[in-house]
Write an enzyme that holds these catalytic residues in place. Structure first.
Site, PDB file in Angstrom:
ATOM      1  N   SER A   1       3.664   0.068  17.775  1.00  0.00           N
ATOM      2  CA  SER A   1       2.384  -0.623  17.899  1.00  0.00           C
ATOM      3  C   SER A   1       2.097  -1.004  19.347  1.00  0.00           C
ATOM      4  CB  SER A   1       2.377  -1.902  17.058  1.00  0.00           C
ATOM      5  OG  SER A   1       1.198  -2.643  17.350  1.00  0.00           O
TER       6      SER A   1
ATOM      7  N   TYR B   1       0.793  -1.236   0.000  1.00  0.00           N
ATOM      8  CA  TYR B   1       0.000   0.000   0.000  1.00  0.00           C
ATOM      9  C   TYR B   1       0.828   1.290   0.000  1.00  0.00           C
ATOM     10  CZ  TYR B   1      -3.534  -3.369   1.540  1.00  0.00           C
ATOM     11  OH  TYR B   1      -4.368  -4.453   1.638  1.00  0.00           O
TER      12      TYR B   1
ATOM     13  N   GLU C   1     -10.809   2.372  14.934  1.00  0.00           N
ATOM     14  CA  GLU C   1     -10.654   0.910  14.892  1.00  0.00           C
ATOM     15  C   GLU C   1     -11.514   0.316  15.997  1.00  0.00           C
ATOM     16  OE1 GLU C   1      -6.600  -0.428  15.124  1.00  0.00           O
ATOM     17  OE2 GLU C   1      -6.099   0.351  13.157  1.00  0.00           O
TER      18      GLU C   1
ATOM     19  N   HIS D   1       0.365  -3.341  20.169  1.00  0.00           N
ATOM     20  CA  HIS D   1       0.352  -4.805  20.249  1.00  0.00           C
ATOM     21  C   HIS D   1       1.658  -5.327  20.847  1.00  0.00           C
ATOM     22  CE1 HIS D   1      -3.421  -5.866  18.194  1.00  0.00           C
ATOM     23  NE2 HIS D   1      -3.256  -4.711  17.577  1.00  0.00           N
TER      24      HIS D   1
ATOM     25  N   HIS E   1      -9.977  -2.710  17.955  1.00  0.00           N
ATOM     26  CA  HIS E   1      -8.722  -2.657  18.714  1.00  0.00           C
ATOM     27  C   HIS E   1      -8.996  -2.128  20.116  1.00  0.00           C
ATOM     28  CE1 HIS E   1      -4.224  -1.850  19.009  1.00  0.00           C
ATOM     29  NE2 HIS E   1      -4.702  -1.072  19.978  1.00  0.00           N
TER      30      HIS E   1
ATOM     31  N   ASP F   1      -6.778  -7.170  18.930  1.00  0.00           N
ATOM     32  CA  ASP F   1      -7.808  -6.953  17.930  1.00  0.00           C
ATOM     33  C   ASP F   1      -8.845  -8.057  18.035  1.00  0.00           C
ATOM     34  OD1 ASP F   1      -6.357  -4.795  16.957  1.00  0.00           O
ATOM     35  OD2 ASP F   1      -5.310  -6.020  15.463  1.00  0.00           O
TER      36      ASP F   1
HETATM   37 ZN   LIG Z   1      -4.839  -3.537  16.808  1.00  0.00          ZN
END
Ligand SMILES: [Zn+2]
Length: 142
Positions: free
Chosen positions: A56, A42, A112, A58, A115, A65
């Site tokens: 992130s 992308y 999101e 995460h 998330h 997520d």
């Molecule tokens: Zn996430």
């Protein structure tokens, strides 16, 4: 956090809103590979949904997520009944929708609904009093 997540999943299932973890903790290597893969596909547009390694949540182990268990694609979660349930109930278990709608200028990330981030019941309850508030706003960082 694990106990809180298990309880939320159990209550969601009882409410016929089954939830699953689509993506949880990510190591530096996994995040790095994920971003590079997205960037190759992308270009700069990848930054809307993919974070570079080191950027992130995460990688903290505090964010994950969600999916409805049938689709592995994040954006499809927004259209599920589970998205509404999570938005209305996550705070009871200590989770927040980390990237609320219309707050990209603050969080740097588009909305999101899948998330979530664990902040504990006390903080989540305080934040829930101001719908759509970001963690940055709550912490007085902006
Ligand atoms: Zn996430």
């Amino acid at each position: 956090m694990r106990a809180a997540l298990n309880q939320m999943f159990a209550d969601a299932k009882a409410a016929k809103m089954p939830l699953a973890v689509r993506s949880g903790y990510r190591s530096w290597a996994v995040q790095d590979a994920s971003f590079k893969r997205a960037y190759a596909k992308y270009g700069e547009g990848a930054r809307r949904y993919y974070a570079e390694a080191g950027h992130s949540e995460h990688q903290t182990g505090l964010s994950l997520d969600l999916s409805d268990g049938t689709s592995m694609q994040g954006y499809k979660f927004a259209a599920t009944k589970q998205a509404g349930w999570v938005a209305a109930n996550a705070a009871r278990y200590g989770f927040i929708i980390r990237y609320p709608e219309g707050k990209r200028h603050i969080t740097g990330v588009d909305h999101e609904p899948w998330h979530i981030r664990y902040v504990g019941v006390e903080v989540a309850a305080a934040m829930a009093k101001t719908p759509g508030i970001t963690l940055e706003e709550y912490l007085g960082l902006v």
